[in-house]
Motif scaffolding. Structure first.
Motif, mmCIF file in Angstrom:
data_model
loop_
_atom_site.group_PDB
_atom_site.id
_atom_site.type_symbol
_atom_site.label_atom_id
_atom_site.label_comp_id
_atom_site.label_asym_id
_atom_site.label_seq_id
_atom_site.Cartn_x
_atom_site.Cartn_y
_atom_site.Cartn_z
ATOM 1 N N THR A 112 -0.646 8.866 9.968
ATOM 2 C CA THR A 112 -1.519 8.549 8.894
ATOM 3 C C THR A 112 -3.314 9.113 8.520
ATOM 4 O O THR A 112 -3.567 9.262 9.804
ATOM 5 C CB THR A 112 -1.688 6.643 8.113
ATOM 6 O OG1 THR A 112 -2.833 7.089 6.564
ATOM 7 C CG2 THR A 112 -2.917 6.370 8.606
ATOM 8 N N ASN A 145 -5.024 8.217 6.026
ATOM 9 C CA ASN A 145 -5.865 6.784 5.100
ATOM 10 C C ASN A 145 -6.367 5.995 7.348
ATOM 11 O O ASN A 145 -5.654 5.255 7.402
ATOM 12 C CB ASN A 145 -4.903 5.770 5.202
ATOM 13 C CG ASN A 145 -3.884 6.287 4.609
ATOM 14 O OD1 ASN A 145 -2.905 6.757 4.435
ATOM 15 N ND2 ASN A 145 -4.502 6.478 3.110
ATOM 16 N N TYR A 152 1.161 5.120 2.507
ATOM 17 C CA TYR A 152 0.665 5.947 3.034
ATOM 18 C C TYR A 152 0.646 7.504 2.961
ATOM 19 O O TYR A 152 1.925 7.129 2.819
ATOM 20 C CB TYR A 152 0.673 5.375 3.848
ATOM 21 C CG TYR A 152 0.620 3.357 4.676
ATOM 22 C CD1 TYR A 152 -0.960 3.269 4.951
ATOM 23 C CD2 TYR A 152 1.067 2.749 4.078
ATOM 24 C CE1 TYR A 152 -1.628 2.424 5.351
ATOM 25 C CE2 TYR A 152 0.760 1.277 4.441
ATOM 26 C CZ TYR A 152 0.186 1.254 4.886
ATOM 27 O OH TYR A 152 -0.901 -0.586 5.376
ATOM 28 N N ARG A 187 0.954 -1.223 -0.021
ATOM 29 C CA ARG A 187 0.353 0.253 -0.304
ATOM 30 C C ARG A 187 0.794 1.667 0.199
ATOM 31 O O ARG A 187 1.948 1.010 0.090
ATOM 32 C CB ARG A 187 -1.131 0.339 1.369
ATOM 33 C CG ARG A 187 -1.995 -1.022 1.265
ATOM 34 C CD ARG A 187 -2.732 -0.686 2.289
ATOM 35 N NE ARG A 187 -3.787 -1.859 2.066
ATOM 36 C CZ ARG A 187 -4.724 -2.510 3.447
ATOM 37 N NH1 ARG A 187 -3.881 -2.078 5.082
ATOM 38 N NH2 ARG A 187 -5.002 -2.785 4.101
ATOM 39 N N TYR A 238 -6.592 2.821 8.166
ATOM 40 C CA TYR A 238 -5.635 2.243 8.906
ATOM 41 C C TYR A 238 -5.340 2.941 9.978
ATOM 42 O O TYR A 238 -3.494 2.006 10.698
ATOM 43 C CB TYR A 238 -4.584 2.418 7.634
ATOM 44 C CG TYR A 238 -4.714 2.191 6.120
ATOM 45 C CD1 TYR A 238 -5.405 0.234 6.096
ATOM 46 C CD2 TYR A 238 -4.320 3.233 5.411
ATOM 47 C CE1 TYR A 238 -5.668 0.662 5.024
ATOM 48 C CE2 TYR A 238 -4.737 2.334 3.751
ATOM 49 C CZ TYR A 238 -5.499 0.981 3.864
ATOM 50 O OH TYR A 238 -5.908 0.497 2.686
ATOM 51 N N THR A 285 3.077 11.689 1.542
ATOM 52 C CA THR A 285 2.453 10.263 1.036
ATOM 53 C C THR A 285 4.224 9.833 0.001
ATOM 54 O O THR A 285 4.450 9.721 -0.834
ATOM 55 C CB THR A 285 1.458 10.758 0.321
ATOM 56 O OG1 THR A 285 0.756 11.432 0.280
ATOM 57 C CG2 THR A 285 0.831 9.073 -0.709
#
Length: 372
Positions: A349, A351, A289, A287, A354, A324
């Motif tokens: 993060t 995101n 992040y 991924r 997560y 990023t």
């Protein structure tokens, strides 16, 4: 055996190759083990892993016993100085929990410029170190910045299993006072010539994550789901929050004979007014992040061990609140606390899905910056 390595040491010749005024520290020797072990996730789940261990001060006759089930996640940090010569022994101690595996291992110094194929760790261009064998890597360190290292054998598996670690090279400029914006520094991210990358404290932090299904399959001798990797444990320096802010090594799992396998935290502590150099690297294999510091602006001064500067010498540093990095990228980031009130500030993060430890919420890829 480094004593029989066919080279003359600069200390024998009376040459100060790294320019720090000290002759006898120009050759750096380190010994890594490569094998397996166990680590504990922030929700208490114990995960099987592959990894590196530090065998530098271990007697040769004890190498196998100390290295067996001694895998650390992340691996031992390598911090060296521009101009030094790094001799890095790698011993493959084998897989105690998977005696059916005869995997070789390598050290890939990720981003090392113009690396000789034999020392690059890419098995297609050279070879891997077989079980029970030792190979010595040699690096002539000429480029400062933040790097990383990992095993490059069956990279998707071995990196997912935890063969990742921090690595950085400090510049020759260190030790020479430079004044930048009214403040004097003696430590720098790069040889900037003006003090603009000066800092007071530095912290290496590596982005990574684990797929528990993949790790369980590897331990239980099942087909590993390479195409279905789905990481559920996002981490910084091999830990999920709140373990990231625990300054001590984590309690070792019983499964690996109580050998400490998670020594590095991600807590950043600074005195108000100081500048932090965040050495951020990303070795995630599944991924991308985004990492954010919403309260303390990030000044990016280097990317992938290259100072952000134009061909005509202009600084191209920039401010942001998030970065990023892609897999294999590193960022050198200055966090200046000159106008920051004492307190605790998050680095996490964005995101938000997560920010968890598998099914446990309020964890994952987050740590704290404590301004005292």
């Amino acid at each position: 055996d480094l004593h029989s390595f066919p080279t003359r040491r600069s200390s024998d010749l009376g040459i100060d190759t790294d320019g720090d005024g000290i002759v006898d520290n120009d050759n750096v020797c380190m010994h890594l083990g490569a094998g397996d072990g166990f680590v504990t996730m922030a929700d208490g789940q114990v995960e099987y892993c592959f990894g590196f261990s530090d065998l530098t001060n271990v007697a040769p006759e004890n190498t196998m016993m100390e290295g067996m089930l001694g895998a650390e996640f992340p691996g031992p940090t390598i911090a060296v100085r521009e101009g030094q010569h790094l001799y890095l022994n790698l011993t493959n101690v084998g897989m105690a929990m998977r005696p059916d595996l005869f995997d070789p291992h390598t050290v890939h110094f990720h981003g090392f410029p113009q690396a000789a194929s034999v020392f690059d760790g890419l098995p297609e261009a050279s070879f891997g170190t077989n079980m029970g064998a030792t190979f010595t890597y040699y690096y002539d360190l000429q480029d400062p910045g933040t790097y990383m290292y990992h095993c490059h054998v069956e990279a998707s598996e071995h990196m997912q299993m935890g063969m990742l670690a921090n690595l950085y090279v400090t510049p020759k400029q260190d030790g020479t006072p430079y004044t930048w914006q009214g403040r004097t520094y003696t430590k720098f991210a790069y040889n900037d010539g003006d003090g603009s990358t000066g800092y007071d404290v530095d912290y290496p932090i590596q982005i990574g994550s684990f797929d528990p299904v993949f790790h369980a399959a590897d331990l239980n001798v099942q087909p590993i789901p390479l195409a279905l990797m789905d990481d559920k444990y996002p981490m910084l320096n091999g830990r999920g929050y709140p373990d990231t802010i625990n300054p001590a090594p984590l309690a070792p799992p019983a499964e690996n004979g109580y050998k400490v396998s998670q020594k590095l935290n991600a807590l950043m502590t600074v005195t108000q007014g100081q500048r932090i150099l965040l050495r951020l690297s990303d070795l995630n294999v599944t991924r991308v992040y985004t990492l954010s510091s919403p309260s303390i602006p990030m000044q990016v001064v280097g990317i992938s061990a290259r100072i952000l500067r134009s061909k005509t010498g202009e600084n191209l540093y920039y401010y942001t609140n998030s970065v990023t990095p892609g897999g294999g990228e590193s960022y050198d980031i200055i966090l200046d606390t000159a106008n920051v009130a004492p307190g605790t500030y998050p680095l996490y993060t964005t995101n938000l899905n997560y920010l968890n430890n598998n099914t446990e919420d309020f964890g994952g890829m987050m740590t704290e910056i404590v301004v005292q």
